[in-house]
Design an enzyme around this catalytic site. Structure first.
Site: not given
Ligand SMILES: [Zn+2]
Length: 676
Positions: A110, A112, A114, A219, A307, A400, A426
């Protein structure tokens, strides 16, 4: 008809259709017809409150509680031992065969899922109470929340006294919807389906649980042997018949070969499921053999979990790049290329400077990188024990990376560190803002590279300069033909007819995403000038708009830096033309629904697709977990074979034809046309 009889009939009908919709994913009636049945029942119950029973479908959402009671499980909820390879499974089965002195096949494999394990007690055909796994012996009573799960039947035909065991989970598609709403509201998104499920199931107000669309896949039955079942697979078949939702992918396997094939098949398909799985559970099918094998004090001997390998890897952090975003700078890790979940990864997210400091991630560290599903890879943690002393602290940038101007470092209201470039000219910030504008308002053929090119050539100094780009300006750029320039200009002209909601989300106001923009556009009746006059008192009246969101809108509108953009947009934006408006007002029955159309129908496919779009639906070319319906033309019969069909069945997406579509719209099809 007697009122009592009608109430009973309505309850029976609603239960049937809830099962069709939530368990079988094969609705027989439209949502609207379903709502009408529910409304009629609610109405009758309001008039005759003495006839309300706790198992009535109207009674799923109860009152809020102040805390949860605990309950002792009648049969302990044990955990299952983990294994990580096929060899582990072979060894486990051989050990069992030795202990039992006999063959142990068949086994049941089956998925699993989560989520959060739950125990659902039924007696006299009714759901009595529900509990979380807790410590295995005792769990929290979460009956009120579990009752809101519409794939969990409140009544069943069987009167067996039993504890049904299952996994409560949140569908992935639901997580997407909730997170869209949350980010639009300026709230932190939920991390994953499991966390969301755990939080929801422990919510004290069942109304919250009801909104989050939890699901249950069962289940097993804790008392299966005592109740006379001979095989685990028989209990699964019994549960399915009683109306429970089961994972359809379970399989009875007769050999190691079949187990291996099942594991591989699911590994290939797992991304297409609308729920997370973390492995496969393998159980001995024969229940008397299970009883004989018994349990250790922690786990049953007759079951094992396989797993799937975690999509995690170790690599070295080489350097950190700070990327200019629309409002902030974000750190991106450059790592030694490493194989992860089938791809080579050389960059990973570091989230923000606070996380870097909290986890003490240093330059030169060996770090764990994780790639979870479709999320971009990120750095989980450093391996502090692998340090040799040469590692260096990661400092936030002071200037920057785009314009070299000093950055502004501050803390927001949640005391998270914000690193911003406040330089209005900018280029990095400008590029992000323009790209956001273009994607939100959907200007075609306008990619990020073109944006960079235009900024570099100083053809644009602000977002508004995009609106007035000419063919000549564009054609003068490198690698740009006249035809492409023409296409781009047309794209810009067409975008001026986008609905107001797209224009608002294109502005790039903090906390204002697509969901909030839709609400604002509706509130101001598609008028941009009305929106520009907005006040905070106005905005907070809109359902779902909080003060924080209203605040950032007003701040944006008042900021003089934005005035040239706003004025340019006032002149440029025309809004939908009359034909588009007529289409928009045709109806919204299909809003938010996604259709895939295939097969031969009683009218041209194009006509069906137009009808769907006219009523607010989307048409896509391939079936995915986000598809709401697959429409197979009525000229095809059951033997019609296509990839779309098999994928829709696999994903449990309802399949309809054009007549069913007409019914959804309360229309008919006559002479190959939709009428009504
Ligand atoms: Zn800038």
């Amino acid at each position: 008809m007697q009122i009592t009889a009608r109430i009973e009939e309505l309850r029976r009908l609603i239960r049937h259709h809830e099962r069709c919709y939530f368990v079988l994913a094969a609705p027989e009636i439209s949502d609207r017809e379903f709502d009408l049945l529910m409304a009629e029942l609610q109405d009758l119950e309001r008039q005759h409150p003495e006839l309300i029973t706790p198992d009535s479908p109207t009674q799923r959402v109860g009152e809020a509680v102040s805390s949860f009671n605990t309950v002792k499980h009648r049969v302990p909820m044990m955990s299952i031992e983990n294994s990580y390879s096929i060899a582990d499974i072979v060894e486990w089965l051989q050990r069992l065969e030795k202990a039992a002195g006999t063959g142990v096949f068949p086994v049941v494999c089956e998925l699993k899922i989560d989520g959060v394990s739950g125990s659902f007690c039924y007696r006299d055909g009714r759901l009595q109470n529900c509990a979380t796994r807790g410590n295995g012996t005792e769990g929290d009573l979460i009956t009120e929340n579990a009752r809101t799960i519409r794939s969990l039947p409140l009544t069943i035909e069987s009167d067996l006294d039993m504890d049904v065991r299952g996994e409560i989970y949140t569908p992935k598609s639901m997580l997407d919807v909730l997170n869209q709403q949350r980010s639009a509201d300026g709230e932190e998104p939920f991390k994953n389906c499991r966390n969301l499920t755990a939080g929801t199931i422990k919510s004290l107000d069942p109304a919250v649980a009801a909104q989050r669309g939890l699901q249950v896949m069962v289940y097993g039955i804790a008392q299966a042997t005592e109740l006379g079942f001979s095989h685990h697979s028989a209990t699964l078949e019994f549960l399915a018949k009683q109306g429970f939702k089961l994972n359809q992918a379970w399989k009875r396997c007769q050999s190691y070969q079949e187990i291996t094939e099942f594991i591989e098949e699911i590994a290939a398909r797992r991304d297409s499921f609308d729920f997370d799985i973390d492995g496969i559970v393998i159980k001995i099918d024969n229940l008397s053999l299970q009883a004989e094998l018994g349990s250790t004090n922690k786990a049953p001997r007759w079951a094992i979990a396989y797993k799937y390998p975690q999509e995690r890897a170790m690599s070295r952090l080489l350097r950190v790049e700070w990327q200019t975003g629309r409002s902030q700078l974000t750190p991106v890790a450059h790592i030694d290329p490493v194989e992860l979940g089938g791809t080579t990864v050389s960059r990973a997210s570091l989230h923000n400077i606070d996380q870097i400091r909290e986890k003490d991630i240093r330059l030169g560290d060996m770090v764990t990188v994780e790639k979870a599903g479709y999320i971009i890879p990120y750095i989980v943690a450093p391996a502090a024990d692998k340090r040799d002393g040469s590692e260096q602290t990661i400092e936030p940038p002071t200037h920057c990376p785009s314009c070299q101007q000093p950055l502004k470092i501050s803390r927001d209201e949640n005391s998270a560190t914000q690193i911003r470039c406040d330089n209005p000219s900018c280029q990095g910030v400008l590029a992000r803002r323009i790209i956001h504008f273009i994607t939100q308002i959907e200007i075609e053929n306008f990619g990020p590279q073109l944006v960079e090119q235009l900024i570099e050539k100083e053809q644009v100094q602000g977002v508004e300069d995009i609106l007035t780009l000419s063919r000549l300006q564009l054609a003068a750029l490198e690698r740009m033909g006249e035809k492409s320039a023409e296409k781009i200009v047309t794209g810009i002209e067409n975008a001026a007819h986008q609905p107001l909601a797209k224009l608002i989300s294109a502005l790039g106001i903090n906390n204002v995403g697509t969901v909030v923009s839709e609400k604002i556009a509706t509130w101001y009746r598609q008028s941009f000038s009305a929106f520009l006059e907005a006040t905070e008192t106005d905005l907070v009246q809109i359902d779902g708009i909080k003060e924080k969101v209203a605040g950032s809108i007003i701040e944006f509108l008042k900021n003089p830096d934005n005035h040239s953009l706003i004025n340019a947009l006032k002149a440029w934006w025309k809004g939908p033309d009359s034909a588009q408006l007529a289409q928009m007002s045709a109806g919204s029955q299909l809003t938010g629904k996604t259709f895939v159309v295939t097969g031969e129908a009683s009218m041209p496919r194009r006509q069906i697709e137009e009808q769907i779009k006219k009523y607010g639906g989307n048409v896509k070319s391939s079936v995915s977990p986000k598809t709401s319906y697959l429409l197979i033309g009525s000229q095809e019969n059951d033997s019609f074979v296509s990839n779309k069909k098999s994928r829709a069945i696999e994903l449990k997406i309802p399949i309809i034809d054009e007549f069913e579509l007409a019914r959804m719209l309360e229309m008919k099809i006559e002479n190959g046309k939709f009428t009504g």
